[in-house]
Write an enzyme that holds these catalytic residues in place. Structure first.
Site, PDB file in Angstrom:
ATOM      1  N   PRO A 246       0.867  -1.184   0.000  1.00 53.83           N
ATOM      2  CA  PRO A 246       0.000   0.000   0.000  1.00 53.83           C
ATOM      3  C   PRO A 246       0.907   1.238   0.000  1.00 53.83           C
ATOM      4  CG  PRO A 246       0.044  -1.005   2.172  1.00 53.83           C
ATOM      5  CD  PRO A 246       0.928  -1.845   1.300  1.00 53.83           C
ATOM      6  N   ASP A 421       6.034   2.562   1.752  1.00 53.09           N
ATOM      7  CA  ASP A 421       5.171   1.429   2.095  1.00 53.09           C
ATOM      8  C   ASP A 421       4.431   1.817   3.379  1.00 53.09           C
ATOM      9  OD1 ASP A 421       4.060  -0.917   2.994  1.00 53.09           O
ATOM     10  OD2 ASP A 421       5.841  -2.150   2.588  1.00 53.09           O
ATOM     11  N   HIS A 422       3.140   2.041   3.249  1.00 55.89           N
ATOM     12  CA  HIS A 422       2.392   2.587   4.377  1.00 55.89           C
ATOM     13  C   HIS A 422       2.223   1.574   5.511  1.00 55.89           C
ATOM     14  CE1 HIS A 422       0.198   5.513   6.457  1.00 55.89           C
ATOM     15  NE2 HIS A 422      -0.741   5.820   5.591  1.00 55.89           N
ATOM     16  N   ARG A 423       2.551   0.325   5.246  1.00 56.70           N
ATOM     17  CA  ARG A 423       2.500  -0.655   6.347  1.00 56.70           C
ATOM     18  C   ARG A 423       3.618  -0.370   7.350  1.00 56.70           C
ATOM     19  NH1 ARG A 423       3.401  -6.060   3.243  1.00 56.70           N
ATOM     20  NH2 ARG A 423       5.045  -4.724   2.465  1.00 56.70           N
ATOM     21  N   VAL A 425       5.798   2.728   7.095  1.00 53.95           N
ATOM     22  CA  VAL A 425       6.050   4.165   7.298  1.00 53.95           C
ATOM     23  C   VAL A 425       4.709   4.888   7.374  1.00 53.95           C
ATOM     24  CG1 VAL A 425       7.129   6.202   6.270  1.00 53.95           C
ATOM     25  CG2 VAL A 425       8.187   3.947   5.964  1.00 53.95           C
TER      26      VAL A 425
END
Ligand code: CAO
Length: 449
Positions: A246, A421-423, A425
């Site tokens: 994501p 990577d929003h998982r 950061v």
């Protein structure tokens, strides 16, 4: 005289795979004939003969993992001065089933490469996987192995093309002389399969809606060219990252007026012709910022339950080459001077464009910088190079009027875009990283702090 031929310097890589064997026992080879083809996760490399001779024994098999110094084969050489047969060499790969393989089919004096089955090589694309699945399902064909008896007769170029497209050569009807498979045969085979299946895009890729295959020739003249190996690799990597991560992109601007003036001054103190671009400064500023914002220099473990923090800062640089995108890696950026980084950028990008990069030179990045500044653009959203968690996109710096006190003054503004990577950061992490990076670019003295 007998000589042992070994794997040349492939850096520190220990998992380089033998994907093609182009000679067999009894073959006569000339200087520059390709002996075997190696492949790492990012590049392939042909190992040519360095002397003329006759192949006495082949010590590797397709699928073997080799490293610098591994024994490839023994050659009855016409020369007498090179490495004797009892010289020290790294042992042959343990998985090598035999010291020699059956001769490959080929026209006299033109050895045909024996390549790995597409099912054994990492499939080039999901489209290629689709083709293989369709063939197995629709025609009831189990994957066959390329044994010596069933080796299809084709040259290295055709084999490479087949591998890139994920085509099993054994399934391709040959139209060339003596049953030789031609490039056109592979193209016809792929086209035929696409028509049967309703198009390569019909593969649903795990629930993703298919893009219908279009016959563009209905609308005007077209030309079809196979996608090159490097481009196939990057397609696959980009798609994997895009589908698994994501991703969010955060934009920022840095005022690099002073930094640019400093760069120009440094450039002018150098002997004529020495180049100094903005990229080494970007790398150095990124390294200093990553050292403080370690999440952006981390990876997620395979099970997604741990962060892997790296105590090194190796930065990949996206290089545009005629064959596609390559990402050589500059190691320990935090420990190197701007001039050292500048030299490495120049050398690695030249090697990338000349296809001279070794597999080890494209491995181990913990962060990537993609600089399109020399080309243009006001901003873009780069795709994270997983398993890294962040990538910085640098667009073209431009002079803009900036309001300072009571006046607009011209300042050189550099657009920056950080995809992450929003998982791993969060937006706040990325925001802090970008502010810290901006401060360092605006006042480069902070890099030394
Ligand atoms: N703004 C304005 N000018 C810039 C700039 C920027 N952000 N970045 C570079 N320039 C200037 C350089 O300073 C240089 O100008 P001078 O000769 O006046 O000093 C000129 O553009 C040429 O730069 P360069 O491209 O030769 O060198 P570089 O260090 O900036 O970049 C490299 C090296 C390898 C990154 C680059 O050549 C390249 O391949 N970029 C493409 C990367 C890419 O394709 N990314 C997309 C990946 S996703 O598809």
């Amino acid at each position: 005289m007998q000589h042992k031929v070994t794997i040349p310097d492939v850096g520190e890589a220990t998992d380089v795979e033998v994907i093609e064997i182009c000679v067999a026992v009894g073959d006569a080879v000339a200087i520059n004939d390709v002996l075997i083809v190696l492949e790492s996760d990012k590049a392939s490399m042909e190992v040519p003969a360095e002397e003329t001779g006759k192949v006495l024994a082949v010590a590797v098999a397709i699928g073997d993992k080799v490293q610098t110094g591994s024994l490839i084969l023994t050659l009855e050489s016409e020369h007498t001065e090179q490495q004797p047969v009892d010289a020290e060499v790294a042992p042959a790969p343990a998985s090598s089933p035999a010291a020699e393989v059956a001769p490959a089919q080929g026209v006299a004096g033109t050895p045909a490469c024996v390549d790995a089955q597409p099912t054994e090589v990492a499939p080039a694309t999901e489209q290629a996987q689709s083709l293989m699945v369709q063939r197995g399902n629709q025609q009831g064909l189990a994957a066959q192995s390329d044994t010596a008896e069933t080796i299809p007769y084709a040259g290295p170029g055709v084999r490479r093309m087949a591998r890139e497209l994920g085509v099993e050569l054994a399934q391709v009807p040959a139209t060339g002389a003596h049953g030789r498979i031609l490039k056109e045969d592979v193209q016809a085979y792929v086209k035929n399969n696409l028509q049967k299946s309703g198009g390569m895009h019909s593969h649903d890729g795990g629930g993703i809606p298919a893009i219908p295959e279009v016959d563009f020739s209905k609308f005007g003249p077209i030309r079809v060219e196979p996608v090159g190996r490097i481009a196939v690799r990057s397609m696959s990597q980009l798609r994997r990252s895009w589908l698994n991560l994501p991703q969010v992109t955060q934009h920022e601007e840095a005022d690099i007026t002073e930094l640019e003036a400093f760069r120009q001054k440094q450039k002018n103190t150098e002997p004529e012709g020495r180049k100094l671009t903005m990229l080494p400064f970007m790398l150095k500023a990124c390294a200093a910022t990553l050292a403080m914002h370690k999440k952006l220099n981390s990876s997620l473990s395979g099970d997604g339950l741990s962060y892997v923090f790296k105590d090194y800062i190796h930065i990949g640089i996206a290089v545009d080459t005629p064959d596609g995108l390559l990402v050589p890696v500059i190691r320990d950026v935090d420990t190197k001077s701007i001039w050292a980084l500048n030299t490495e950028v120049q050398e690695l990008s030249a090697k990338a464009r000349n296809r001279k990069l070794k597999p080890g030179e494209m491995q181990g990045a913990s962060f990537t910088v993609s600089s399109l500044g020399a080309i243009g653009g006001t901003g873009f959203t780069p795709i994270v190079n997983a398993p890294e968690v962040a990538i910085l996109g640098v667009a073209r710096a431009d002079w803009k009027p900036v309001y300072q006190g009571s006046d607009f003054v011209p300042r050189l503004i550099l657009p920056l875009s950080l995809s992450y990577d929003h998982r791993v950061v969060n937006g706040a992490d990325a925001g802090r990283f970008m502010m810290a990076l901006k401060q360092r670019l605006q006042d480069f003295r902070l890099v030394a702090m």
